[in-house]
Design a protein around this motif. Structure first.
Motif, PDB file in Angstrom:
ATOM      1  N   VAL A  30      15.640  -8.505  -6.148  1.00 31.68           N
ATOM      2  CA  VAL A  30      15.127  -9.201  -5.068  1.00 31.68           C
ATOM      3  C   VAL A  30      14.481  -8.122  -4.109  1.00 31.68           C
ATOM      4  O   VAL A  30      13.459  -8.559  -3.629  1.00 31.68           O
ATOM      5  CB  VAL A  30      16.582  -9.908  -4.402  1.00 31.68           C
ATOM      6  N   MET A 231      23.837  -7.764 -11.349  1.00 33.84           N
ATOM      7  CA  MET A 231      24.393  -7.084 -10.525  1.00 33.84           C
ATOM      8  C   MET A 231      23.817  -7.523  -8.984  1.00 33.84           C
ATOM      9  O   MET A 231      23.171  -8.375  -9.100  1.00 33.84           O
ATOM     10  CB  MET A 231      23.977  -5.522 -10.470  1.00 33.84           C
ATOM     11  N   MET A 232      24.706  -7.285  -8.014  1.00 34.94           N
ATOM     12  CA  MET A 232      24.234  -7.702  -6.737  1.00 34.94           C
ATOM     13  C   MET A 232      24.290  -6.738  -5.656  1.00 34.94           C
ATOM     14  O   MET A 232      25.016  -5.782  -5.829  1.00 34.94           O
ATOM     15  CB  MET A 232      25.561  -8.902  -6.172  1.00 34.94           C
ATOM     16  N   PRO A 233      23.673  -7.090  -4.647  1.00 36.85           N
ATOM     17  CA  PRO A 233      23.910  -5.946  -3.484  1.00 36.85           C
ATOM     18  C   PRO A 233      25.324  -6.032  -2.890  1.00 36.85           C
ATOM     19  O   PRO A 233      25.827  -7.254  -2.889  1.00 36.85           O
ATOM     20  CB  PRO A 233      23.127  -6.517  -2.334  1.00 36.85           C
ATOM     21  N   HIS A 251      18.873  -2.422  -5.959  1.00 37.13           N
ATOM     22  CA  HIS A 251      19.704  -2.183  -7.205  1.00 37.13           C
ATOM     23  C   HIS A 251      19.276  -2.519  -8.501  1.00 37.13           C
ATOM     24  O   HIS A 251      18.461  -3.649  -8.499  1.00 37.13           O
ATOM     25  CB  HIS A 251      21.170  -2.644  -6.802  1.00 37.13           C
ATOM     26  N   PRO A 252      19.536  -2.094  -9.764  1.00 27.20           N
ATOM     27  CA  PRO A 252      19.204  -2.708 -10.961  1.00 27.20           C
ATOM     28  C   PRO A 252      19.652  -3.946 -10.862  1.00 27.20           C
ATOM     29  O   PRO A 252      20.747  -4.469 -10.632  1.00 27.20           O
ATOM     30  CB  PRO A 252      19.668  -1.808 -11.858  1.00 27.20           C
ATOM     31  N   VAL A 253      18.649  -4.942 -11.745  1.00 21.93           N
ATOM     32  CA  VAL A 253      19.174  -6.193 -11.907  1.00 21.93           C
ATOM     33  C   VAL A 253      20.449  -6.493 -12.731  1.00 21.93           C
ATOM     34  O   VAL A 253      21.187  -7.239 -12.306  1.00 21.93           O
ATOM     35  CB  VAL A 253      17.717  -7.105 -12.617  1.00 21.93           C
ATOM     36  N   VAL A 262      33.129  -6.846  -4.376  1.00 23.22           N
ATOM     37  CA  VAL A 262      31.618  -6.704  -3.911  1.00 23.22           C
ATOM     38  C   VAL A 262      31.699  -7.025  -2.494  1.00 23.22           C
ATOM     39  O   VAL A 262      32.462  -7.963  -2.044  1.00 23.22           O
ATOM     40  CB  VAL A 262      30.808  -8.127  -4.531  1.00 23.22           C
ATOM     41  N   VAL A 263      30.881  -6.233  -1.715  1.00 24.40           N
ATOM     42  CA  VAL A 263      31.007  -6.393  -0.161  1.00 24.40           C
ATOM     43  C   VAL A 263      30.414  -7.545   0.052  1.00 24.40           C
ATOM     44  O   VAL A 263      29.394  -8.202  -0.416  1.00 24.40           O
ATOM     45  CB  VAL A 263      30.338  -5.181   0.301  1.00 24.40           C
ATOM     46  N   LEU A 264      30.827  -8.411   1.119  1.00 24.21           N
ATOM     47  CA  LEU A 264      30.292  -9.516   1.515  1.00 24.21           C
ATOM     48  C   LEU A 264      28.818  -9.570   1.868  1.00 24.21           C
ATOM     49  O   LEU A 264      28.433  -8.277   2.488  1.00 24.21           O
ATOM     50  CB  LEU A 264      30.853 -10.190   2.813  1.00 24.21           C
ATOM     51  N   GLY A 265      27.904 -10.407   1.631  1.00 28.99           N
ATOM     52  CA  GLY A 265      26.474 -10.359   2.047  1.00 28.99           C
ATOM     53  C   GLY A 265      26.233  -9.751   3.659  1.00 28.99           C
ATOM     54  O   GLY A 265      25.573  -8.775   3.417  1.00 28.99           O
ATOM     55  N   SER A 266      26.988 -10.178   4.385  1.00 31.54           N
ATOM     56  CA  SER A 266      26.638  -9.935   5.691  1.00 31.54           C
ATOM     57  C   SER A 266      27.214  -8.370   6.116  1.00 31.54           C
ATOM     58  O   SER A 266      26.389  -7.889   7.040  1.00 31.54           O
ATOM     59  CB  SER A 266      27.414 -10.797   6.790  1.00 31.54           C
TER      60      SER A 266
ATOM     61  N   GLY B  23      31.617 -11.334  -4.583  1.00 27.98           N
ATOM     62  CA  GLY B  23      31.422 -11.258  -3.079  1.00 27.98           C
ATOM     63  C   GLY B  23      31.180 -12.920  -2.740  1.00 27.98           C
ATOM     64  O   GLY B  23      32.056 -13.732  -3.264  1.00 27.98           O
ATOM     65  N   ASP B  24      30.591 -13.128  -1.519  1.00 26.04           N
ATOM     66  CA  ASP B  24      30.511 -14.437  -1.194  1.00 26.04           C
ATOM     67  C   ASP B  24      29.261 -14.973  -1.354  1.00 26.04           C
ATOM     68  O   ASP B  24      28.875 -16.081  -0.817  1.00 26.04           O
ATOM     69  CB  ASP B  24      30.703 -14.417   0.271  1.00 26.04           C
ATOM     70  N   LEU B  63      24.823 -14.728 -14.068  1.00 25.37           N
ATOM     71  CA  LEU B  63      25.344 -14.677 -12.625  1.00 25.37           C
ATOM     72  C   LEU B  63      24.403 -15.506 -12.012  1.00 25.37           C
ATOM     73  O   LEU B  63      23.263 -15.642 -11.941  1.00 25.37           O
ATOM     74  CB  LEU B  63      24.657 -13.090 -12.202  1.00 25.37           C
ATOM     75  N   ARG B  65      23.487 -16.488  -8.159  1.00 27.39           N
ATOM     76  CA  ARG B  65      23.355 -15.955  -6.888  1.00 27.39           C
ATOM     77  C   ARG B  65      23.084 -17.182  -6.027  1.00 27.39           C
ATOM     78  O   ARG B  65      22.037 -18.112  -6.205  1.00 27.39           O
ATOM     79  CB  ARG B  65      22.489 -14.864  -6.579  1.00 27.39           C
ATOM     80  N   PHE B 137      17.808  -4.917 -15.653  1.00 24.89           N
ATOM     81  CA  PHE B 137      17.674  -3.493 -15.486  1.00 24.89           C
ATOM     82  C   PHE B 137      16.485  -2.913 -14.530  1.00 24.89           C
ATOM     83  O   PHE B 137      16.451  -2.332 -13.732  1.00 24.89           O
ATOM     84  CB  PHE B 137      17.674  -2.704 -16.663  1.00 24.89           C
TER      85      PHE B 137
END
Lengths: 287, 223
Positions: A30, A231-233, A251-253, A262-266, B23-24, B63, B65, B137
C-alpha cells in the motif's frame, strides 16, 4: 503550469498520498504517508481532497520555491516554517507569493512533517498512486534539489479553517495500543507479558519500511518455520534474534517471521513520529 | 476454536478456517493449503465484502485488510465464512525460462542442509517446472512452487539487510527471484540478469500467479 522547485530535501523527502491498496497479488504494497492522519490534516487545511499527494519531509530541512502564488500547510512533526525568511505557523494556511522560497527547519519533536500544496502534487501516478515506496522502488523518485513538482488545479473547495489544533507529540515515551496476535501462540506465555510490560527503544535502523526495536527478547515457545504470510503496518514481527521490528508504511507485503501483536491503525501514525532513542510502550487494546 | 491442519475444503464439507486478529484493520484467515487459499481469494475478489481494501494471499493464509471506519472484524469474518470458495484451475500458463548463474553465497549451506552436493542442488533446481503460486514480499516477486521436495531449507537465522537484484533463493519448499535489491532472509543459490519487474512493461511483473518457470544453469558447462 504551477510548480514547486525543490531547493533542499533534508535527510529524506518523498511524495506521498494514501497509497495503492489492492495490488498485493503482484507483490505491491500500500505504501503512502507514514503518518496518514497528518497527511489528511494537511490536505484538509488547504481544501484538498484528503488523499491528495503531499511532500513527506523527514527531520525537516526541506526548501522549495513557488513558481506561482501557492497556498500550503505543514503538519506532522512541528517545525519552524519560513516564507522568504519570515516565520509562518505550522498546522495553518500559509500563503507563498510567486517566486518566494519556503523552508522547513528541524522539528523540535517528531520525525515526519507533511507539506500540502493547494491543488496537490501532480506527478504521474504509478499503479494509481503518487507515493514513493522506498522498499519496492515504486512511484516518484526520492526528491532531490532541482526536482520540479507540478501542482494540480486548485479544488473547488476553499480552505475553511485557518489552523487546526493538534496534540503535542511525545518526546520520550510513546504509548501504542496493540491487539495480540495473529501469532502470539508461537511465543512463550511470558513473551506477550514482556512485550506489554517492558519498554522498547527505537534503534537507528528506522525508516519508512519499519523500525528495529531494542529491548527484552520475546522467546518463541518452539522451533519451526512459519510459511510467509501477509503483513500489515503496525505488525510487530519477531525474527529469531527475539527483538521485534515494527512495520510502517513501506513494509514488505508478506513476511516469514511470526507477528506477536499488531498496533492499531490510528496508533501507527504515532509510531511513525517516534525518533531513534525514544521508547515505545505497548498497551493492550480494549475492543 | 476450529481445528486447523485437517485436509479437505472449507465450507460445509470440511474444517472451518481459523480466523486470527491482525490489529483493528485486518483478519488473517488460516486455511489448510494453497488451493484453499486461492479458492477463498477468488471468492472474495469476485464479491468483495464492503469495506475490504486489500487481500494478501500466501501459502496457507489469506490476509483480509479492511477499513475499520467502514466495517468491523465481526462483519468481515462473517463474510469470509459465508464466501463460496471458487476452485482454482491450475492453468497451463505461459512458460518463462530464467537463466541462472549458480554462485549464491548460501549454496554450500543449502547443500549441507539437504545432504546433496552443490551440483546436485543445481540439478534439482533446474530439473522441475516451477509455478508462480502468489506474489508478495516485493513487486514482481513470485513464490514458486513445484520443486522436487528435496530442496526444503529453512530461512537464514538472520536476514540480510541487502540482497542484490536478481538473486535466486530458496525458503521452505519455495523458490523465488529478488526483483530488486532489498533485505531478505532466503538462502541464496545463484543470480539471474533477467528483469523480474519493469514498471514500464505491461504487465510490469514477469512472474504473475499461474506463470510457469524453468531455471536454466547458464554456467553449467558439464562441471
Amino acid at each position: 503550469m504551477t510548480a514547486v522547485e525543490v531547493i533542499a530535501t533534508g535527510p529524506l523527502s518523498t511524495v506521498q498520498d494514501l497509497g495503492r491498496p489492492g495490488n498485493a497479488g503482484i507483490g505491491v504494497g500500500v505504501s503512502g504517508a507514514a503518518d496518514r492522519g497528518a497527511l489528511r490534516s494537511a490536505n484538509r487545511i488547504v481544501g484538498n481532497p484528503e488523499d491528495a499527494a503531499c511532500v513527506e519531509v523527514t527531520l525537516g530541512g526541506f526548501a522549495a520555491r513557488a513558481s506561482a502564488p501557492l497556498t500550503i500547510a505543514v503538519t506532522g512533526a512541528p517545525c519552524p516554517v519560513t516564507v522568504d525568511g519570515r516565520a509562518a505557523a505550522p498546522h495553518s494556511v500559509v500563503r507563498v507569493p510567486a517566486g518566494a522560497e519556503f523552508r522547513l527547519g528541524t522539528p523540535g519533536r517528531g520525525l515526519r512533517s507533511y507539506v500540502a500544496v493547494r491543488g496537490g502534487i501532480a506527478v504521474a501516478p504509478v499503479l494509481g498512486s503518487r507515493s514513493t515506496d522506498v522498499l519496492a522502488g515504486l512511484g516518484p523518485e526520492i526528491l532531490r534539489p532541482h526536482t520540479v513538482l507540478p501542482v494540480g488545479p486548485p479544488p473547488e473547495e476553499f480552505p475553511v479553517v485557518d489552523s487546526v489544533p493538534v496534540r503535542p507529540l511525545p518526546t520520550d515515551t510513546v504509548s501504542l495500543r496493540v491487539v495480540p496476535g495473529p501469532r502470539d501462540d508461537w511465543f512463550t506465555t511470558d513473551a506477550l507479558e514482556t512485550l506489554l510490560g517492558e519498554r522498547y527503544t527505537v534503534t537507528s535502523e528506522c525508516d519508512r519500511v519499519g523500525m528495529r526495536l531494542d529491548g527484552p527478547e520475546l522467546p518463541r515457545s518452539g522451533v519451526g518455520e512459519l510459511p510467509s504470510e501477509g503483513m500489515m503496518p503496525g505488525a510487530l514481527q519477531v525474527p529469531p534474534t527475539g527483538t521485534p521490528t515494527l512495520f510502517l508504511a513501506d513494509h514488505p507485503v508478506t513476511g516469514g517471521y511470526p507477528v506477536i501483536a499488531v498496533v492499531l491503525g490510528s496508533d501507527v501514525d504515532k509510531a511513525a513520529q517516534a525518533r531513534p532513542g525514544m521508547r515505545l510502550r505497548f498497551t493492550p487494546s480494549r475492543r | 476454536m476450529a481445528a486447523t491442519g485437517s485436509t479437505g475444503q472449507m465450507g460445509e464439507t470440511g474444517a472451518a478456517p481459523r480466523v486470527l486478529p491482525c490489529g483493528d484493520a485486518g483478519l488473517l484467515v488460516e486455511l489448510s493449503g494453497l488451493d484453499e487459499v486461492l479458492a477463498l481469494h477468488g471468492a472474495l475478489e469476485d464479491r468483495p465484502p464492503a469495506g475490504v481494501v486489500d487481500l494478501v494471499p500466501a501459502a496457507r493464509t489469506l490476509l483480509v485488510r479492511f477499513d475499520p471506519l467502514r466495517t468491523g472484524p465481526g462483519e468481515v469474518e462473517r463474510a469470509v465464512r459465508e464466501a463460496e470458495p471458487v476452485p482454482v484451475q491450475r492453468k497451463s500458463g505461459e512458460l518463462v525460462e530464467v537463466p541462472v548463474v549458480y554462485d549464491g553465497p548460501d549454496l554450500a549451506d543449502v547443500a549441507e542442509h539437504t545432504g546433496l552436493s552443490e551440483p546436485e542442488v543445481i540439478a534439482e533446481h533446474t530439473a522441475t517446472e516451477w509455478t508462480v503460486a502468489f506474489g508478495g514480499f516485493a513487486p514482481g516477486f513470485g513464490y514458486l512452487t513445484g520443486g522436487s521436495g528435496r530442496l526444503d531449507v529453512p530461512r537464514r537465522a538472520e536476514s540480510r539487510t541487502r540482497v542484490p537484484t536478481g538473486a535466486v533463493g530458496l525458503a521452505g519448499t519455495f523458490s523465488g527471484v529478488y526483483p530488486r535489491s532489498s533485505p531478505g532472509g532466503w538462502q541464496l543459490i545463484g543470480h539471474t540478469d533477467l528483469a523480474m519487474w519493469d514498471v514500464d512493461r505491461d504487465p510490469p511483473a514477469l512472474l504473475r500467479p499461474g506463470v510457469r518457470v524453468r531455471f536454466v544453469d547458464v554456467r553449467g558447462g558439464g562441471s
